[in-house]
Design a protein around this motif. Structure first.
Motif, mmCIF file in Angstrom:
data_model
loop_
_atom_site.group_PDB
_atom_site.id
_atom_site.type_symbol
_atom_site.label_atom_id
_atom_site.label_comp_id
_atom_site.label_asym_id
_atom_site.label_seq_id
_atom_site.Cartn_x
_atom_site.Cartn_y
_atom_site.Cartn_z
ATOM 1 N N ARG A 1 -12.627 -3.126 -7.335
ATOM 2 C CA ARG A 1 -12.062 -4.213 -8.134
ATOM 3 C C ARG A 1 -11.571 -3.643 -9.461
ATOM 4 O O ARG A 1 -12.305 -2.930 -10.143
ATOM 5 C CB ARG A 1 -13.108 -5.299 -8.369
ATOM 6 N N CYS B 1 6.037 -4.846 -8.729
ATOM 7 C CA CYS B 1 6.011 -3.696 -7.808
ATOM 8 C C CYS B 1 7.409 -3.221 -7.417
ATOM 9 O O CYS B 1 7.530 -2.246 -6.668
ATOM 10 C CB CYS B 1 5.270 -4.068 -6.521
ATOM 11 N N THR C 1 -4.362 -1.828 -10.463
ATOM 12 C CA THR C 1 -4.465 -2.091 -9.030
ATOM 13 C C THR C 1 -3.301 -1.464 -8.273
ATOM 14 O O THR C 1 -3.480 -0.879 -7.195
ATOM 15 C CB THR C 1 -4.502 -3.610 -8.785
ATOM 16 N N ARG D 1 -9.222 -3.059 1.186
ATOM 17 C CA ARG D 1 -8.461 -3.872 0.240
ATOM 18 C C ARG D 1 -8.924 -3.615 -1.191
ATOM 19 O O ARG D 1 -10.094 -3.334 -1.445
ATOM 20 C CB ARG D 1 -8.614 -5.361 0.584
ATOM 21 N N LEU D 2 -7.963 -3.778 -2.094
ATOM 22 C CA LEU D 2 -8.237 -3.652 -3.527
ATOM 23 C C LEU D 2 -8.181 -5.038 -4.162
ATOM 24 O O LEU D 2 -7.257 -5.811 -3.886
ATOM 25 C CB LEU D 2 -7.187 -2.750 -4.190
ATOM 26 N N GLY E 1 -0.145 -7.406 -4.348
ATOM 27 C CA GLY E 1 0.672 -7.048 -5.498
ATOM 28 C C GLY E 1 1.675 -8.111 -5.888
ATOM 29 O O GLY E 1 2.183 -8.859 -5.042
ATOM 30 N N ALA F 1 -3.247 -3.538 -1.886
ATOM 31 C CA ALA F 1 -3.277 -4.426 -3.046
ATOM 32 C C ALA F 1 -2.492 -5.682 -2.744
ATOM 33 O O ALA F 1 -1.489 -5.646 -2.025
ATOM 34 C CB ALA F 1 -2.690 -3.732 -4.265
ATOM 35 N N CYS G 1 0.846 -1.197 0.000
ATOM 36 C CA CYS G 1 0.000 0.000 0.000
ATOM 37 C C CYS G 1 0.877 1.241 0.000
ATOM 38 O O CYS G 1 2.105 1.163 0.143
ATOM 39 C CB CYS G 1 -0.945 0.012 1.207
ATOM 40 N N ALA H 1 -3.380 1.483 -5.448
ATOM 41 C CA ALA H 1 -2.710 1.376 -4.147
ATOM 42 C C ALA H 1 -1.798 2.576 -3.909
ATOM 43 O O ALA H 1 -1.761 3.140 -2.806
ATOM 44 C CB ALA H 1 -1.911 0.080 -4.084
ATOM 45 N N CYS I 1 -7.936 -7.480 -7.607
ATOM 46 C CA CYS I 1 -7.435 -7.475 -8.978
ATOM 47 C C CYS I 1 -7.989 -8.694 -9.713
ATOM 48 O O CYS I 1 -7.747 -9.837 -9.311
ATOM 49 C CB CYS I 1 -5.903 -7.508 -8.991
#
Length: 290
Positions: free
Chosen positions: A216, A241, A223, A188-189, A236, A234, A170, A227, A191
């Protein structure tokens, strides 16, 4: 040395044998090589006379390999393959243009940072094409493809870009605003895609399954950007990342890492890229640093 080379049969005879054995037909071999059927049959007859052995059993409508032919075939194929690959690697000039097809996330997060090296090392014009979600099927055409999966593709050239690993990430601002060390309570995200989701992650590590994601997004790139904007945590892909984690735009949360057996693969057929260019391309795109 001279005596050894004289004992070898002519290459065109050997090629006729390999094509006929692989295709199971004098006619099919003739079509592939660009000869007539009688010419292929004649070359194999000369080869059998040279080797003093019968390579095929000839029947009215079919042919099949003899024991000697079946035993010799893998050695012939390995020798022809080695000759083809070595001559291509050493002497082929390569393709003037290479087309790379990948998801938008891989293009943005992995390919673009390495594109200058790809162009310099391959010596080709580079055309990059993105495919939409659901278009992950790998085809054996003249494009170089990056596809997500577990391997065993029908391509002559294939190599994984990286080992996939997933972890919560994040923006630092989200942690500061929440004033908590417990990331599991943060929004939360989600994906959409082929990777494990929050349900798989929380089950594996016995973590709280709530809060449920309220946002979403259909790409890892989107995503990760959400974040970074502070919209939530996310799950990730750590390789994708990496630059944001190194710059401090994202922080990793907790100690758990979900190691996943699937990842992105770089794929190509012989018709899409020369061997020398493949070596350069795969080296550039599997490099962890840019």
């Amino acid at each position: 040395m001279e005596e050894s080379s004289q004992s070898l049969p002519p290459l065109e005879w050997v090629r006729a044998f390999e094509a006929t054995a692989r295709l199971g037909s004098f006619t099919a071999a003739a079509n592939e090589i660009g000869l007539t059927q009688p010419a292929v049959s004649q070359r194999i007859g000369l080869l059998e006379k040279h080797l003093n052995t019968q390579l095929f059993l000839r029947q009215a409508r079919t042919i099949s390999l003899t024991v000697d032919g079946e035993t010799w075939l893998p050695y012939v194929q390995a020798a022809l393959r080695g000759l083809s690959e070595s001559s291509e690697l050493l002497f082929a000039s390569g393709k003037n243009r290479l087309t790379i097809s990948a998801s938008q996330s891989v293009i943005s997060l992995w390919l673009l940072p390495r594109l200058a090296r790809v162009h310099a090392d391959t010596g080709a014009q580079i055309s990059v094409q993105s495919y939409i979600l659901g278009g992950q099927t790998a085809t054996t055409d003249n494009s170089i493809q990056i596809r997500y999966g577990s391997g065993h593709w029908p391509h002559h050239y294939q190599i994984p870009l990286f080992t996939e690993a997933l972890a919560p990430v994040c923006a630092p601002s989200l942690l500061e605003a929440a004033k908590t060390d417990d990331w599991t309570s943060l929004p939360r995200l989600a994906c959409t895609g082929p990777r494990p989701d929050w349900s798989s992650f929380t089950q594996r590590f016995a973590l709280p399954s709530t809060p449920m994601p309220q946002i979403r997004i259909d790409t890892m790139d989107g995503t990760i950007k959400a974040a970074k904007a502070g919209l939530g945590v996310a799950l990730g892909s750590l390789p994708l990342c990496l630059s944001d984690l190194q710059s401090g735009a994202l922080v990793r949360l907790g100690e758990h890492i979900f190691d996943h057996s699937e990842t992105y693969w770089l794929l190509a057929t012989r018709s899409a890229i020369s061997r020398r260019q493949w070596e350069s391309l795969s080296s550039a795109l599997t490099a962890t640093g840019v």
